[in-house]
Design a protein around this motif. Sequence first.
Motif, mmCIF file in Angstrom:
data_model
loop_
_atom_site.group_PDB
_atom_site.id
_atom_site.type_symbol
_atom_site.label_atom_id
_atom_site.label_comp_id
_atom_site.label_asym_id
_atom_site.label_seq_id
_atom_site.Cartn_x
_atom_site.Cartn_y
_atom_site.Cartn_z
ATOM 1 N N ARG A 1 -0.786 1.882 -9.391
ATOM 2 C CA ARG A 1 0.658 1.686 -9.299
ATOM 3 C C ARG A 1 1.429 3.000 -9.302
ATOM 4 O O ARG A 1 2.577 3.054 -8.866
ATOM 5 N N ARG B 1 4.313 3.662 2.690
ATOM 6 C CA ARG B 1 5.708 3.679 2.242
ATOM 7 C C ARG B 1 6.614 4.481 3.166
ATOM 8 O O ARG B 1 7.806 4.176 3.282
ATOM 9 N N ASP C 1 9.515 -3.469 -3.424
ATOM 10 C CA ASP C 1 9.305 -3.150 -4.837
ATOM 11 C C ASP C 1 9.836 -4.256 -5.744
ATOM 12 O O ASP C 1 9.272 -4.511 -6.813
ATOM 13 N N GLY D 1 0.449 5.544 -7.584
ATOM 14 C CA GLY D 1 0.162 6.202 -6.323
ATOM 15 C C GLY D 1 -1.032 7.113 -6.350
ATOM 16 O O GLY D 1 -1.302 7.807 -5.369
ATOM 17 N N ARG E 1 -3.692 -4.731 -3.271
ATOM 18 C CA ARG E 1 -4.496 -3.778 -2.514
ATOM 19 C C ARG E 1 -5.763 -4.441 -1.974
ATOM 20 O O ARG E 1 -6.328 -5.343 -2.602
ATOM 21 N N ASP F 1 0.822 -1.217 0.000
ATOM 22 C CA ASP F 1 0.000 0.000 0.000
ATOM 23 C C ASP F 1 0.855 1.266 0.000
ATOM 24 O O ASP F 1 1.737 1.450 0.845
ATOM 25 N N GLU F 2 0.555 2.132 -0.951
ATOM 26 C CA GLU F 2 1.281 3.400 -1.087
ATOM 27 C C GLU F 2 1.245 4.227 0.205
ATOM 28 O O GLU F 2 2.208 4.937 0.526
ATOM 29 N N ARG F 3 0.178 4.132 0.966
ATOM 30 C CA ARG F 3 0.031 4.956 2.177
ATOM 31 C C ARG F 3 1.020 4.576 3.264
ATOM 32 O O ARG F 3 1.218 5.352 4.210
ATOM 33 N N TRP G 1 1.936 -5.346 -7.167
ATOM 34 C CA TRP G 1 0.906 -4.434 -6.656
ATOM 35 C C TRP G 1 -0.238 -5.253 -6.061
ATOM 36 O O TRP G 1 -0.816 -6.119 -6.698
ATOM 37 N N THR H 1 -5.224 2.873 -4.335
ATOM 38 C CA THR H 1 -4.206 3.579 -5.113
ATOM 39 C C THR H 1 -3.751 2.685 -6.245
ATOM 40 O O THR H 1 -3.682 1.468 -6.109
#
Length: 462
Positions: A334, A306, A318, A336, A325, A302-304, A323, A332
């Motif tokens: 890929r 990072r 990475d 973001g 979710r 999850d981008e949130r 990806w 989000t």
Amino acid sequence: MTTTSLPKAPRSRLGRAYGEELARRPSTDHPTAAARESVTLALAYQDRFLNGPAFLSEPERRTVVEDLHTVYGLLRSLPERVFGGSLTALASAVGMDPLQSALITRSARTGSLLPLGRADLYHDGTEFKLLEFNITSALGGFENADINRAMLAYPPLEEFVRRHALRYQDTLGSMVRTMYAECAAVLPTDRAPVVAVVDTVDNFAVVGPRLRVFAAKLADYGVEGIACDLGEFTYPNGRPTVSGRAVDVVFRYFLPEDLTDPASAALLEPLLVAVERGRVGLFSRLDAELYGNKGTLAMLSDERHRDLFDAAELACVDRLLPWTRYVRPRTTDRAGSPVDTLSHALAHQHELILKPTLLHGGKGIVAGWTADAAQWEREVASAMDGPFVLQRRVRPASEPFPDGAGDSQELFLNWGVYLGARGADDDGYAGGFVRGSTDPAVGVVSMAGGATVGCVFHGGDH
């Protein structure tokens, strides 16, 4: 698909060299004859064996094992990094009900929890990608080394392995060493430990024969093994006993999905009391299931989150993790950017797979590229706000394997790489096996999906 020549640049140079060796020096023996004659292997796999092994170079092996240790550490750190130290909050987030959560968080207060798991990976032609990380004691794979030994009865492979100084890791031996380390406080020092391999009553009715093989094999490692179900225990003096033998360690084969049954939970209660009182060890602890599910992988992806990881950790995530979710109204992509999940899923149906967070064995998985548009929309919509994740499709690169008739065939592999506790002279690699399919579009390369199974040899410098 059968070919008469090998690809010019397959992932495994050892695999290519082995194929070329077979082409130069054909044998009248069949490569899987010994595996098919093994009673132990027949019980697990019938006669569904690949005609050759998979090869893992030493640099590849070291890299993937180190990455898996990093991911394991990140998963174990999620309660502190994301949920303020609350195991209950993590259990709720991955979809456990209150009964499961109470049992699992209670188990976390006893003993220790060391790495033990099986990573399911595809190789996309460039690097390995982690599809799932099963962190549990209910892993299967205790026959892995038996496949290696059976395949070595084929003279061309035995000679090739010896010439290239290849080797294999005994998965069951690694499990036993991890058990000794995790349960050291309760193990006897003056005799062989008694270890009960245990499942629920209902499950044992199905898998009991295989677990009896497992228990019998423990004798090879100085352990007295018993296979039984939870209902066979009695508790004289508060210690689990079966068939008159007091148990030192319960090797757990039941899973969180089994604990939603009140009858199973009731049978588990006196065992947990015995564990809490130090009367028996539980391997592995129930809270291992908090980390070994698809929901926690979504938290790493999850981008949130990072900003919770350092540069080296992010590089590992990475590199290894596609990806992934949770199925929520907004997520989000890929890049973001926030997107509407249903619209995103419909637009990218053939590049996504829908997975329940807690079920095992491929249950409940829907691959977008195998469903029609209406079914896919229904499945994603019904999963919204539930214990489900969407994961980006990984396309496994093909690898050449002997076809048993003098030619080669291209197969697509699901790698099962096992991880155990690090030791003084090893990095925790606990062996592996592969499942191979001829269909590049199969939803999941698995035994249930028609795959055949093979062993893994590692070594060499390329």
